[in-house]
Design a protein around this motif. Structure first.
Motif, PDB file in Angstrom:
ATOM      1  N   LYS B  76       0.810  -1.216   0.000  1.00  0.00           N
ATOM      2  CA  LYS B  76       0.000   0.000   0.000  1.00  0.00           C
ATOM      3  C   LYS B  76       0.847   1.271   0.000  1.00  0.00           C
ATOM      4  CE  LYS B  76      -3.790  -2.389   2.219  1.00  0.00           C
ATOM      5  NZ  LYS B  76      -4.286  -2.839   3.524  1.00  0.00           N
ATOM      6  N   VAL B  77       2.117   1.141   0.408  1.00  0.00           N
ATOM      7  CA  VAL B  77       3.003   2.305   0.454  1.00  0.00           C
ATOM      8  C   VAL B  77       3.635   2.560  -0.923  1.00  0.00           C
ATOM      9  CG1 VAL B  77       5.252   3.035   1.376  1.00  0.00           C
ATOM     10  CG2 VAL B  77       3.453   2.289   2.943  1.00  0.00           C
ATOM     11  N   LEU B  78       3.713   1.514  -1.742  1.00  0.00           N
ATOM     12  CA  LEU B  78       4.396   1.651  -3.032  1.00  0.00           C
ATOM     13  C   LEU B  78       3.833   2.780  -3.918  1.00  0.00           C
ATOM     14  CD1 LEU B  78       5.088  -2.088  -3.982  1.00  0.00           C
ATOM     15  CD2 LEU B  78       6.654  -0.424  -2.941  1.00  0.00           C
ATOM     16  N   PRO B  79       2.526   2.966  -4.006  1.00  0.00           N
ATOM     17  CA  PRO B  79       2.027   4.073  -4.845  1.00  0.00           C
ATOM     18  C   PRO B  79       2.538   5.450  -4.392  1.00  0.00           C
ATOM     19  CG  PRO B  79       0.243   2.556  -4.326  1.00  0.00           C
ATOM     20  CD  PRO B  79       1.417   2.149  -3.490  1.00  0.00           C
ATOM     21  N   SER B  80       2.720   5.634  -3.083  1.00  0.00           N
ATOM     22  CA  SER B  80       3.275   6.903  -2.604  1.00  0.00           C
ATOM     23  C   SER B  80       4.691   7.084  -3.138  1.00  0.00           C
ATOM     24  CB  SER B  80       3.310   6.941  -1.075  1.00  0.00           C
ATOM     25  OG  SER B  80       2.033   6.729  -0.546  1.00  0.00           O
ATOM     26  N   LEU B  81       5.428   5.989  -3.138  1.00  0.00           N
ATOM     27  CA  LEU B  81       6.796   6.036  -3.650  1.00  0.00           C
ATOM     28  C   LEU B  81       6.788   6.373  -5.148  1.00  0.00           C
ATOM     29  CD1 LEU B  81       9.610   5.679  -2.556  1.00  0.00           C
ATOM     30  CD2 LEU B  81       9.426   3.229  -2.969  1.00  0.00           C
ATOM     31  N   ASP B  82       5.871   5.747  -5.883  1.00  0.00           N
ATOM     32  CA  ASP B  82       5.734   6.068  -7.314  1.00  0.00           C
ATOM     33  C   ASP B  82       5.472   7.559  -7.505  1.00  0.00           C
ATOM     34  OD1 ASP B  82       5.871   3.353  -7.829  1.00  0.00           O
ATOM     35  OD2 ASP B  82       3.692   3.108  -7.871  1.00  0.00           O
ATOM     36  N   ASN B  83       4.560   8.086  -6.698  1.00  0.00           N
ATOM     37  CA  ASN B  83       4.199   9.498  -6.841  1.00  0.00           C
ATOM     38  C   ASN B  83       5.365  10.423  -6.528  1.00  0.00           C
ATOM     39  OD1 ASN B  83       1.562   9.247  -7.756  1.00  0.00           O
ATOM     40  ND2 ASN B  83       0.780   8.939  -5.670  1.00  0.00           N
ATOM     41  N   LEU B  84       6.150  10.060  -5.508  1.00  0.00           N
ATOM     42  CA  LEU B  84       7.332  10.868  -5.195  1.00  0.00           C
ATOM     43  C   LEU B  84       8.306  10.846  -6.366  1.00  0.00           C
ATOM     44  CD1 LEU B  84       7.884   9.752  -1.510  1.00  0.00           C
ATOM     45  CD2 LEU B  84       7.280  12.059  -2.269  1.00  0.00           C
ATOM     46  N   GLU B  85       8.483   9.675  -6.964  1.00  0.00           N
ATOM     47  CA  GLU B  85       9.408   9.578  -8.099  1.00  0.00           C
ATOM     48  C   GLU B  85       8.902  10.371  -9.295  1.00  0.00           C
ATOM     49  OE1 GLU B  85      10.083   5.359  -8.451  1.00  0.00           O
ATOM     50  OE2 GLU B  85      11.378   5.368  -6.675  1.00  0.00           O
TER      51      GLU B  85
END
Lengths: 171, 171
Positions: B76-85
């Motif tokens: 569930k945290v991975l999309p936040s990481l995508d958005n930061l990138e």
């Protein structure tokens, strides 16, 4: 109960047999066999009870592991959330950047929430959930134990505290 | 069970005693006692073996729960990481904003890494870890199964895939 009855029975028989010949070895063998049976019955009953205990404990442990499984990662993710919130305080962000940061922040909060992580409420000072980093004198408008300011949000996973809220408290 | 055995025992004694001298009943009782002992020994051994199995399975399960405990939150945290990138790709960020976003991104990657989450390598196409969202014709410089582009990073938790990398592949 059945065991006791059995023993009495055997005792009676033994008394009588003393008079005759030949029988004593069988009686002894019978005694031994009965003892052996009783011994294994006890062992069996103990093993059975222990088995149930092990199963019960394993279930409890599994439930606890499930309930708090996200604890470690959640704790480590909180500083990122702090930083995103701090970034939103910065002056002069363009609207796009602000929106982007808010989106990341919201999706992180949502991810944590789905796993049972929530902000610690900060109505009145509670030493179980708050850490007072500074105090202010209480007065008529600000009763003792009311919270003046939150320096850093606290979080809990279900009922378990992940980190306390850092607060300024009247007292 | 033990009660039934008892009843049979009593009945036999009554029948036999009439005819003979005293030995047969003891033999029978001994036989029964031996059977009872054997019966409980078997029950005990089975219970003991089962207990060990339960313990072993509980241990395995505990280890697996521990090893993959962060799976759900990590996903569930991975999309936040995508958005930061994605945010870092945006043109015209101020140096401060860029630094801020990078810091959050790095701390998130670090948190995931400490829990065993890592990027899926993208050297050659591997259907176990990659999803081909587009293909390009292979040529001398770009052999079949080499990866042309990564649309979205894939991640695994230890050896378990959390999500595949979305790639463009030559073929």
């Amino acid at each position: 109960m059945s065991e006791e009855v059995k023993n009495e029975e055997v005792l009676e028989e033994v008394e009588i047999v003393d008079e005759t010949v030949e029988e004593t070895p069988e009686k002894t063998e019978l005694d031994l066999a009965n003892e052996r049976a009783e011994d294994f019955e006890n062992k069996y009953l103990r093993a059975h009870a222990e088995m149930q205990n092990i199963q019960r404990r394993a279930n409890e442990e599994r439930q606890s592991l499930q309930r708090y499984r996200s604890q470690d990662l959640a704790k480590k993710v909180l500083p990122s959330l702090d930083n995103l919130e701090r970034a939103l305080q910065v002056e002069g962000l363009t609207e796009d950047v602000r929106k982007g940061i808010e989106m990341v922040q919201e999706s992180l909060v949502q991810a944590l929430k789905e796993e049972g992580v929530e902000e610690v409420p900060v109505e009145n000072f509670d030493p179980n959930f708050h850490m007072a980093v500074q105090t202010l004198p209480a007065d008529d408008d600000h009763p003792a134990d009311s919270i003046a300011q939150v320096f850093q949000k606290g979080y809990k996973l279900h009922e378990r505290l992940l980190r306390p809220a850092m607060v300024v408290v009247y007292n």
